[in-house]
Design an enzyme around this catalytic site. Structure first.
Site, PDB file in Angstrom:
ATOM      1  N   ASP A 186       2.073  -3.451   3.906  1.00 13.07           N
ATOM      2  CA  ASP A 186       1.142  -3.847   2.842  1.00 13.07           C
ATOM      3  C   ASP A 186       1.589  -5.104   2.094  1.00 13.07           C
ATOM      4  OD1 ASP A 186       3.256  -2.902   1.350  1.00 13.07           O
ATOM      5  OD2 ASP A 186       2.127  -1.346   0.295  1.00 13.07           O
ATOM      6  N   HIS A 235       5.275  -3.175  -0.848  1.00 10.84           N
ATOM      7  CA  HIS A 235       6.418  -2.272  -0.892  1.00 10.84           C
ATOM      8  C   HIS A 235       7.492  -2.722   0.102  1.00 10.84           C
ATOM      9  CE1 HIS A 235       3.117   0.178  -2.523  1.00 10.84           C
ATOM     10  NE2 HIS A 235       4.064   0.746  -3.246  1.00 10.84           N
ATOM     11  N   SER A 295       6.513   4.839  -6.487  1.00  5.19           N
ATOM     12  CA  SER A 295       6.501   4.758  -5.030  1.00  5.19           C
ATOM     13  C   SER A 295       7.771   4.168  -4.451  1.00  5.19           C
ATOM     14  CB  SER A 295       5.292   3.942  -4.557  1.00  5.19           C
ATOM     15  OG  SER A 295       5.313   2.652  -5.145  1.00  5.19           O
TER      16      SER A 295
END
Length: 350
Positions: A246, A249, A84
């Protein structure tokens, strides 16, 4: 990094964490009961982190396409692989993704078009690189950038196994004539929802994997850039600015820092790097590869590549390696995205 829901492992994967905590406690004269209690703290923290860090939701924006399409010359083909952190999870505009930032920076530095293909998958671990590499090879990339390792740490993949998959990927790409730059495992000890002592273990595991990745990738003919402490002091001082919603990240600014660290090494791998500094900075120079790997794991933005000393690849302690500190070099080379980054010519996308 990867899916936030996989941030902390459960079940058998926590046996090693329990053993580490137990040995540390016994080594300081603590009783067995205290060691068991420490293991319980780690498990409790793991559960708390799973509740605190939300699961991945919407996929990151696509960034595939041609950047600087109006510039002269044939396009340079770039492939982005990994997890990611390579995909750009946590931002909402394609111009904020690391792929777009790198493609824009390369296009403007080289004054030529850049065709970008992103194959990175949210939640990927190193064993998932093989299908990404197979897809990338179909595009005949000139350079591939791989960001991987965070999910291997959180899922407690044995470092040797994770590195083996990464080396296979580097060998396959290099065998096709593609240059490879690997951003090594980030420092998960900087993630705010992860509390001590779990944070200390996460930091240790992250750095161990990053050092192992560096040694293996350079031996395989690639280049590495340590991203560890880019998630360090500044991220700790400004978590709301440097982390995405979040808290796991990076934010758009966090990805810009990572892209700024990677860009000079990508240019060097392509044989077009231009280091503006007149000489080596403190901490730079030639080391044995094992020493260079350990040094890079402790200092973010450190580039490691193979080199020679007196015409020889190896010395008494192994392969020779060149260290360059790249943490903030080239930040200005990733300009605020303009139309080229915001609206690339998309290929195969609606």
């Amino acid at each position: 990094m990867g899916v936030a829901g996989s941030v902390v492992p459960v079940g058998p994967r926590w046996r090693r964490a329990r053993r580490v905590a137990r040995l540390a406690a016994l080594g300081t004269g603590a009783t067995a009961a205290a060691a068991v209690a420490t293991g319980g703290v780690l498990i409790g923290q793991a559960r708390q982190a799973r509740r605190t860090i939300p699961m991945a939701e919407a996929p990151p924006p696509r960034c595939d396409g041609v950047y600087g399409a109006k510039l002269p010359g044939p396009p340079l083909t770039v492939a982005i692989l990994g997890d990611s952190s390579a995909a750009g999870y946590g931002v909402h505009r394609r111009r904020e993704t690391p792929g777009s930032l790198l493609a824009t920076g390369l296009s403007r530095r080289l004054h030529r078009p850049v065709r970008l293909h992103r194959f990175a998958v949210v939640g990927a671990i190193s064993s998932g690189l093989k299908p990404q590499v197979e897809s990338a090879l179909e595009c005949l990339p000139d350079v591939a950038v791989i960001l991987i390792g965070g999910n291997d740490v959180t899922n407690r993949t044995p470092a040797g196994l994770a590195v083996r998959y990464l080396v296979d990927a580097v060998h396959a790409l290099r065998g096709a004539g593609c240059e490879v730059v690997v951003g090594t495992c980030p420092d998960l000890g900087a993630i705010q929802p992860i509390r001590p002592p779990l944070r200390w273990l996460a930091r240790r595991w992250s750095r161990q994997l990053a050092a192992a990745q560096t040694m293996a990738v350079v031996e395989a003919g690639g280049w590495t850039v340590s991203l560890g402490d880019l998630l360090g002091p500044r991220f700790a001082a400004e978590p709301t600015r440097m982390f995405a919603w979040d808290r796991f990240h990076p934010s758009a600014e966090g990805y810009a820092m990572a892209a700024a660290a990677l860009l000079p090494t990508v240019l060097s791998a392509l044989g077009t790097g231009q280091d503006r500094r007149p000489g080596l900075a403190r901490g730079e120079g030639v080391r044995s590869l094992p020493e260079a790997a350990q040094e890079a794991a402790r200092h973010a933005g450190t580039e490691v590549s193979a080199t020679q000393v007196r015409g020889r690849d190896r010395g008494p302690a192994g392969r020779w390696a060149q260290l360059r500190r790249r943490a903030f070099f080239g930040v200005g080379a990733v300009p605020h995205p303009g139309p080229a980054a915001d609206s690339p010519t998309l290929e195969g996308r609606p």
